[in-house]
Write a protein that holds these residues in place. Structure first.
Motif, PDB file in Angstrom:
ATOM      1  N   LEU A 127     -71.938 102.616 -30.293  1.00  0.00           N
ATOM      2  CA  LEU A 127     -71.708 102.002 -31.594  1.00  0.00           C
ATOM      3  C   LEU A 127     -71.908 100.484 -31.531  1.00  0.00           C
ATOM      4  N   VAL A 128     -73.155 100.094 -31.221  1.00  0.00           N
ATOM      5  CA  VAL A 128     -73.538  98.679 -31.203  1.00  0.00           C
ATOM      6  C   VAL A 128     -74.729  98.490 -32.147  1.00  0.00           C
ATOM      7  N   ALA A 129     -74.945  97.252 -32.569  1.00  0.00           N
ATOM      8  CA  ALA A 129     -76.048  96.966 -33.493  1.00  0.00           C
ATOM      9  C   ALA A 129     -77.369  97.454 -32.899  1.00  0.00           C
ATOM     10  N   ALA A 130     -77.585  97.147 -31.622  1.00  0.00           N
ATOM     11  CA  ALA A 130     -78.786  97.618 -30.927  1.00  0.00           C
ATOM     12  C   ALA A 130     -78.450  97.719 -29.443  1.00  0.00           C
ATOM     13  N   PRO A 131     -78.913  98.768 -28.774  1.00  0.00           N
ATOM     14  CA  PRO A 131     -78.643  98.877 -27.336  1.00  0.00           C
ATOM     15  C   PRO A 131     -79.225  97.675 -26.597  1.00  0.00           C
ATOM     16  N   VAL A 132     -78.527  97.277 -25.551  1.00  0.00           N
ATOM     17  CA  VAL A 132     -78.968  96.092 -24.810  1.00  0.00           C
ATOM     18  C   VAL A 132     -78.681  96.317 -23.323  1.00  0.00           C
ATOM     19  N   ALA A 133     -79.503  95.721 -22.474  1.00  0.00           N
ATOM     20  CA  ALA A 133     -79.248  95.752 -21.032  1.00  0.00           C
ATOM     21  C   ALA A 133     -78.783  94.369 -20.602  1.00  0.00           C
ATOM     22  N   LEU A 134     -77.530  94.290 -20.122  1.00  0.00           N
ATOM     23  CA  LEU A 134     -77.000  93.006 -19.659  1.00  0.00           C
ATOM     24  C   LEU A 134     -77.356  92.809 -18.196  1.00  0.00           C
ATOM     25  N   SER A 135     -77.931  91.646 -17.903  1.00  0.00           N
ATOM     26  CA  SER A 135     -78.198  91.319 -16.501  1.00  0.00           C
ATOM     27  C   SER A 135     -77.024  90.504 -15.961  1.00  0.00           C
ATOM     28  N   LEU A 136     -77.026  90.283 -14.649  1.00  0.00           N
ATOM     29  CA  LEU A 136     -75.979  89.433 -14.064  1.00  0.00           C
ATOM     30  C   LEU A 136     -76.081  88.012 -14.609  1.00  0.00           C
ATOM     31  N   ALA A 137     -77.288  87.589 -14.930  1.00  0.00           N
ATOM     32  CA  ALA A 137     -77.466  86.241 -15.493  1.00  0.00           C
ATOM     33  C   ALA A 137     -76.825  86.143 -16.872  1.00  0.00           C
ATOM     34  N   ASP A 138     -76.792  87.268 -17.610  1.00  0.00           N
ATOM     35  CA  ASP A 138     -76.119  87.252 -18.915  1.00  0.00           C
ATOM     36  C   ASP A 138     -74.607  87.105 -18.748  1.00  0.00           C
ATOM     37  N   ILE A 139     -74.077  87.692 -17.703  1.00  0.00           N
ATOM     38  CA  ILE A 139     -72.623  87.730 -17.504  1.00  0.00           C
ATOM     39  C   ILE A 139     -72.099  86.461 -16.830  1.00  0.00           C
ATOM     40  N   SER A 140     -72.888  85.904 -15.929  1.00  0.00           N
ATOM     41  CA  SER A 140     -72.350  84.833 -15.075  1.00  0.00           C
ATOM     42  C   SER A 140     -71.825  83.618 -15.845  1.00  0.00           C
ATOM     43  N   PRO A 141     -72.384  83.225 -17.007  1.00  0.00           N
ATOM     44  CA  PRO A 141     -71.773  82.083 -17.716  1.00  0.00           C
ATOM     45  C   PRO A 141     -70.343  82.362 -18.184  1.00  0.00           C
ATOM     46  N   LEU A 142     -69.976  83.643 -18.267  1.00  0.00           N
ATOM     47  CA  LEU A 142     -68.639  84.003 -18.757  1.00  0.00           C
ATOM     48  C   LEU A 142     -67.624  84.125 -17.616  1.00  0.00           C
ATOM     49  N   VAL A 143     -68.111  84.041 -16.369  1.00  0.00           N
ATOM     50  CA  VAL A 143     -67.236  84.271 -15.209  1.00  0.00           C
ATOM     51  C   VAL A 143     -66.337  83.067 -14.952  1.00  0.00           C
ATOM     52  N   LYS A 144     -65.039  83.353 -14.709  1.00  0.00           N
ATOM     53  CA  LYS A 144     -64.085  82.297 -14.378  1.00  0.00           C
ATOM     54  C   LYS A 144     -63.027  82.868 -13.443  1.00  0.00           C
ATOM     55  N   PRO A 145     -62.234  81.997 -12.803  1.00  0.00           N
ATOM     56  CA  PRO A 145     -61.169  82.516 -11.934  1.00  0.00           C
ATOM     57  C   PRO A 145     -60.152  83.298 -12.772  1.00  0.00           C
ATOM     58  N   MET A 146     -59.772  84.476 -12.280  1.00  0.00           N
ATOM     59  CA  MET A 146     -58.848  85.330 -13.030  1.00  0.00           C
ATOM     60  C   MET A 146     -57.492  85.449 -12.347  1.00  0.00           C
ATOM     61  N   GLY A 147     -57.306  84.747 -11.225  1.00  0.00           N
ATOM     62  CA  GLY A 147     -56.002  84.757 -10.567  1.00  0.00           C
ATOM     63  C   GLY A 147     -55.847  85.911  -9.580  1.00  0.00           C
ATOM     64  N   ALA A 148     -54.662  85.977  -8.965  1.00  0.00           N
ATOM     65  CA  ALA A 148     -54.366  87.021  -7.971  1.00  0.00           C
ATOM     66  C   ALA A 148     -53.838  88.254  -8.686  1.00  0.00           C
ATOM     67  N   HIS A 149     -54.405  89.394  -8.333  1.00  0.00           N
ATOM     68  CA  HIS A 149     -53.943  90.672  -8.885  1.00  0.00           C
ATOM     69  C   HIS A 149     -53.947  91.720  -7.792  1.00  0.00           C
ATOM     70  N   LEU A 150     -53.011  92.630  -7.920  1.00  0.00           N
ATOM     71  CA  LEU A 150     -52.904  93.738  -6.988  1.00  0.00           C
ATOM     72  C   LEU A 150     -53.678  94.943  -7.519  1.00  0.00           C
ATOM     73  N   LEU A 151     -54.181  95.746  -6.598  1.00  0.00           N
ATOM     74  CA  LEU A 151     -54.857  96.999  -6.958  1.00  0.00           C
ATOM     75  C   LEU A 151     -54.183  98.118  -6.169  1.00  0.00           C
ATOM     76  N   GLU A 152     -53.887  99.224  -6.851  1.00  0.00           N
ATOM     77  CA  GLU A 152     -53.299 100.378  -6.163  1.00  0.00           C
ATOM     78  C   GLU A 152     -54.002 101.650  -6.600  1.00  0.00           C
ATOM     79  N   CYS A 153     -54.344 102.480  -5.626  1.00  0.00           N
ATOM     80  CA  CYS A 153     -54.900 103.803  -5.920  1.00  0.00           C
ATOM     81  C   CYS A 153     -53.766 104.698  -6.409  1.00  0.00           C
ATOM     82  N   SER A 154     -54.024 105.436  -7.481  1.00  0.00           N
ATOM     83  CA  SER A 154     -52.972 106.324  -7.992  1.00  0.00           C
ATOM     84  C   SER A 154     -52.641 107.419  -6.985  1.00  0.00           C
ATOM     85  N   GLY A 155     -53.528 107.663  -6.017  1.00  0.00           N
ATOM     86  CA  GLY A 155     -53.259 108.645  -4.970  1.00  0.00           C
ATOM     87  C   GLY A 155     -52.734 107.976  -3.703  1.00  0.00           C
ATOM     88  N   ASN A 156     -51.946 106.921  -3.860  1.00  0.00           N
ATOM     89  CA  ASN A 156     -51.408 106.176  -2.712  1.00  0.00           C
ATOM     90  C   ASN A 156     -50.170 106.890  -2.181  1.00  0.00           C
TER      91      ASN A 156
END
Ligand SMILES: Nc1nc2c(c(=O)[nH]1)N[C@H]1C(S)=C(S)[C@@H](COP(=O)(O)O)O[C@H]1N2
Ligand SMILES: [Mo]
Length: 406
Positions: A127-156
């Motif tokens: 449900l987008v105006a037109a399908p698009v392929a995002l490259s890493l170059a499209d994303i990289s201007p939006l990248v910023k530090p997001m801080g420290a976060h923990l990750l846990e597998c639900s099967g831990n």
């Protein structure tokens, strides 16, 4: 689901107790407090002195947890969907709370059918105006530090000494910023994020289904602060962790944090649950296996805690044990954590100096003087029963220790 994860979950007392307690559990809501992290000694903190129970003493041994099989920590084991690396939580210390990339847990290794040299694109459709392929170059201007976060597998589980749990610093592009750039149509209400998951070898017994994908409402993504991660601890994502781009959903179980993201589909409330959502329904504590994605509750990590190390100390000629543990998960940090040995009385653990975040884990300690030798099961809880703590209620993270000298 990998065979061993399923065997553990299907046969363990944890799971039967989990089910029993889920049925017994009443309405849940969240409550606030402040979480304290402490490494004993006599340091001062804003809230007053930490315990001096071990002052002048010396640690003479570390007592292993009883009934847990040895685990080869820090080494990738197996391939593809069954590939794992377990993090050694017993090594956590106040100045070592960020997991180095090479020790960060792995659940599913880099797919052998993926070409690390190929150009990366994320196909955005639905449900987008037109399908698009995002490259890493499209994303990289939006990248910023997001801080420290923990990750846990639900099967831990205890089968891996609970080592499917790690924490690091992340960089990424907020998913809401990415979506703002792709022309979402007004009738879209949800986002399906999908990752590369083709492995030449199927999971042993076919128990872990390929096709990693999860569907989120816009509100869920916004509330969690979900982002497309491109870096861990300042380094480009390692291959096994989803290079070049993975989803990260702070506070949610790892099964929602899709690696090798190559597809985003805008959908509405009629979207069926993905096979991955169905596979992980019980491990993310859903009510059955809902057919529609809209009927899944957020796969959030509720308040949890466990012991990670039992130190044996000599303090002034007598033996004293120091239980060191972590608390993590939940919507709001809490200092309300209590410990019990073998169904004995609940006593507060020590969390100091003050600690006020639950994006990662927090250390706690307890000075323990067992009355007699024996094997003890260590349980934890948040005293306020209105704090959601489904796995603590179920005894999921209980560990045992055998004490031969008191
Ligand atoms: N493409 C893909 N993404 C995936 C998985 C997978 O098998 N394939 N496993 C998920 C699960 S179950 C977990 S716990 C996390 C693990 O992330 P990590 O290996 O970076 O720790 O990745 C998630 N993302
Ligand atoms: Mo997982």
């Amino acid at each position: 689901m990998p065979l061993f994860e399923r065997a553990i979950l299907a046969t363990s007392k944890e799971m039967s107790r989990l089910h029993r307690r889920i049925f017994l559990q009443g309405a849940l809501s969240s409550v606030s407090g402040i979480l304290f992290g402490c490494e004993g000694g006599a340091e001062k903190s804003a809230s007053g002195p930490c315990s001096s129970a071990f002052a002048g003493g010396e640690q003479v041994a570390e007592v292993p947890f009883a009934g847990e099989d040895p685990v080869a920590f820090g080494t990738p084991i197996g391939a593809g969907l069954d590939g794992r690396l377990y993090t050694d939580l017993s090594k956590l210390a106040p100045d070592e709370l960020i997991t180095p990339n090479e020790l960060f847990y792995i659940r599913t290794r880099y797919p052998d059918l993926l070409d690390p040299g190929a150009d990366w694109a994320i196909d955005v459709s639905g449900l987008v105006a037109a399908p698009v392929a995002l490259s890493l170059a499209d994303i990289s201007p939006l990248v910023k530090p997001m801080g420290a976060h923990l990750l846990e597998c639900s099967g831990n589980t205890s089968g891996g000494k609970f080592g499917l749990l790690s924490a690091c610093e992340w960089d990424g592009a907020p998913l809401s910023d990415v979506l703002a750039a792709v022309g979402v149509r007004p009738e879209a209400t949800r986002v399906l994020v999908s990752g590369f998951d083709n492995h030449s070898q199927p999971s042993a017994g076919g128990h872990s289904t390929p096709g990693a994908s999860w569907i989120f409402s816009f509100d869920q993504l916004e509330a969690a602060g979900a982002f497309l991660a491109t870096k861990m601890n300042g380094e480009p994502l390692p291959n096994d962790h989803g290079a070049p781009v993975r989803l990260f959903v702070p506070g949610w179980f790892g099964c929602t944090c899709i690696k090798w993201v190559n597809q985003i589909v805008l959908v509405d409330d009629t979207a069926p649950a993905t096979s991955q959502m169905q596979e992980f329904a019980s491990r993310t504590h859903q009510n059955g296996v809902p057919a529609l994605a809209a009927d899944y509750s957020p796969a959030k990590i509720q308040q949890a805690a466990m012991p990670i190390r039992i130190e044996k100390w000599n303090v002034g000629g007598s033996v004293l044990y120091r239980v060191v543990g972590i608390a993590w998960g939940g919507d709001v940090p809490t200092d309300d954590l209590q410990i019990a040995f073998d169904d004995g009385a609940w006593e507060p653990v020590e969390m100091c100096p003050p600690h006020t975040q639950n994006a990662t884990w927090t250390l706690w300690t307890f000075a323990w003087k067992p009355a007699q030798p024996g094997t003890f099961t260590i349980a934890l809880r948040v005293a306020d029963p209105s704090v959601p703590q489904i796995r603590l209620d179920a005894g999921w993270y209980e560990r045992s220790v055998s004490i031969d000298e008191v």
